[in-house]
Design a protein around this motif. Structure first.
Motif, PDB file in Angstrom:
ATOM      1  N   LYS A 101     -47.512 -73.525 -48.248  1.00  0.00           N
ATOM      2  CA  LYS A 101     -47.917 -72.637 -49.377  1.00  0.00           C
ATOM      3  C   LYS A 101     -49.368 -73.084 -50.040  1.00  0.00           C
ATOM      4  O   LYS A 101     -49.942 -72.448 -50.409  1.00  0.00           O
ATOM      5  N   ILE A 102     -49.266 -74.368 -50.304  1.00  0.00           N
ATOM      6  CA  ILE A 102     -50.739 -74.933 -50.956  1.00  0.00           C
ATOM      7  C   ILE A 102     -51.594 -74.810 -50.284  1.00  0.00           C
ATOM      8  O   ILE A 102     -52.899 -74.242 -50.735  1.00  0.00           O
ATOM      9  N   LEU A 103     -51.962 -74.972 -48.898  1.00  0.00           N
ATOM     10  CA  LEU A 103     -53.184 -74.399 -48.260  1.00  0.00           C
ATOM     11  C   LEU A 103     -53.485 -73.050 -48.146  1.00  0.00           C
ATOM     12  O   LEU A 103     -54.430 -72.875 -48.141  1.00  0.00           O
ATOM     13  N   LEU A 104     -52.484 -72.282 -47.985  1.00  0.00           N
ATOM     14  CA  LEU A 104     -52.599 -70.841 -47.968  1.00  0.00           C
ATOM     15  C   LEU A 104     -53.019 -70.450 -49.472  1.00  0.00           C
ATOM     16  O   LEU A 104     -54.281 -69.648 -49.383  1.00  0.00           O
ATOM     17  N   ILE A 105     -52.773 -71.047 -50.654  1.00  0.00           N
ATOM     18  CA  ILE A 105     -53.392 -70.752 -51.848  1.00  0.00           C
ATOM     19  C   ILE A 105     -54.906 -71.016 -52.086  1.00  0.00           C
ATOM     20  O   ILE A 105     -55.691 -70.444 -52.560  1.00  0.00           O
ATOM     21  N   VAL A 106     -55.072 -72.399 -51.430  1.00  0.00           N
ATOM     22  CA  VAL A 106     -56.454 -72.880 -51.545  1.00  0.00           C
ATOM     23  C   VAL A 106     -57.211 -72.125 -50.631  1.00  0.00           C
ATOM     24  O   VAL A 106     -58.496 -71.912 -51.015  1.00  0.00           O
ATOM     25  N   VAL A 107     -57.083 -71.598 -49.389  1.00  0.00           N
ATOM     26  CA  VAL A 107     -57.656 -70.562 -48.544  1.00  0.00           C
ATOM     27  C   VAL A 107     -58.002 -69.643 -49.409  1.00  0.00           C
ATOM     28  O   VAL A 107     -59.301 -69.010 -49.214  1.00  0.00           O
ATOM     29  N   VAL A 108     -57.035 -68.866 -49.743  1.00  0.00           N
ATOM     30  CA  VAL A 108     -57.375 -67.697 -50.719  1.00  0.00           C
ATOM     31  C   VAL A 108     -58.096 -67.730 -51.886  1.00  0.00           C
ATOM     32  O   VAL A 108     -58.999 -67.104 -52.198  1.00  0.00           O
TER      33      VAL A 108
END
Length: 297
Positions: A239-246
């Motif tokens: 979830k953290i990585l997805l937020i960072v990507v966005v």
């Protein structure tokens, strides 16, 4: 009975032929069998004098090191039709893009896509500035837009995939290679070509809508293809990585909007800070205008 013999009759014609057989003119050759040596069966010696690469199945199993040309050559092993097919799959994503790559990621398409985006951003950004200039003074091209666009597009397309891949390696996720992640980000830039072509007007709300649509399409493409990779980590980390990507992609989109499709782009401002290419009026109030601009007064 023990001394009884047997007579054999052989029909020989005048030319010495031993008679008609079913083999006719065929010859029989007898070779020694190697069945006793299993390692010698089905063993073909390769032609070591050839400089041509082997079959694709053999090349895929070979190791390519970073300091060899073969490491970089494998990233450009595509033709034009394959690049066009991948561009179509990026614009109209129906299946996972890693399945479209079929284990053969390339950098040929991403490099040309990024270069095209940089050139079009420079051209349309220049047109947008010209329209905002309103003919006040002589208009001059500002090549800061070109260098700024190159730094922004190439930097984002190269640094973010490397960082994401490094994080995945840290978490021991082997579901995607560095070339696959870089290829994914490279083809995600394709949507910015039509966005840049239609965002040259001086109408801010239209440019904002176009850039927002470009962000939404490219972010959807990235999330759809990165989610199976990032989900290999634990739930909280993914979830953290997805937020960072966005968040990084949103920053990239905002930078495109502000630097290229906004009146008075920071890349085009001169030292006086008046936002007009070619200089200001020289009335001695440059410092005051700069302070007002910095503090929003």
């Amino acid at each position: 009975m023990a001394n009884r013999g047997y007579d054999v009759v052989v029909d020989v014609d005048q030319e010495g032929d031993l008679g008609h057989t079913d083999l006719q003119e065929d010859n029989l050759e007898f070779h020694s069998s190697n069945f006793s040596n299993p390692s010698a069966r089905n063993k073909i010696q390769p032609d070591t004098s050839s400089f041509l690469p082997g079959p694709a199945s053999n090349r895929s199993s070979q190791k390519h090191y970073l300091w060899t040309l073969s490491f970089y050559a494998q990233a450009f092993d595509v033709d034009t039709s394959e690049v066009l097919r991948r561009c179509q799959a990026a614009l109209f994503p129906r299946v996972n893009f890693l399945d479209v790559l079929e284990g053969n990621p390339d950098l040929y398409g991403p490099v040309w896509i990024a270069t095209t985006v940089v050139v079009i951003l420079f051209l349309t950004g220049t047109i947008s500035q010209y329209l905002a200039h309103n003919g006040k003074e002589h208009f001059a091209y500002d090549f800061k837009l070109l260098s700024g666009g190159a730094g922004l597009v190439y930097g984002y397309t190269a640094i973010v995939p490397v960082g994401l891949w490094a994080v995945l390696k840290w978490w021991a996720v082997e579901s995607a290679s560095l070339l696959e992640v870089a290829c994914l980000y490279g083809y995600a830039n394709l949507i910015w070509i039509p966005v840049a072509l239609i965002s040259w007007s001086n109408i801010g709300i239209l440019n904002f809508i176009f850039v927002t649509l470009g962000f939404a399409a490219s972010a959807f493409f990235l999330l759809r293809n990165l989610y199976p990779i990032l989900s290999a980590t634990d739930h909280k980390t993914s979830k953290i990585l997805l937020i960072v990507v966005v968040a990084l992609h949103a920053g990239f989109s905002i930078a495109i909007k502000v630097l290229f499709f906004a009146s008075g782009s920071p890349l085009a401002k001169d030292k006086t800070g008046d936002g007009v290419v070619g200089g200001g009026e020289g009335d001695g109030k440059e410092g005051e205008r700069l302070v007002r601009m910095l503090f929003g007064l």
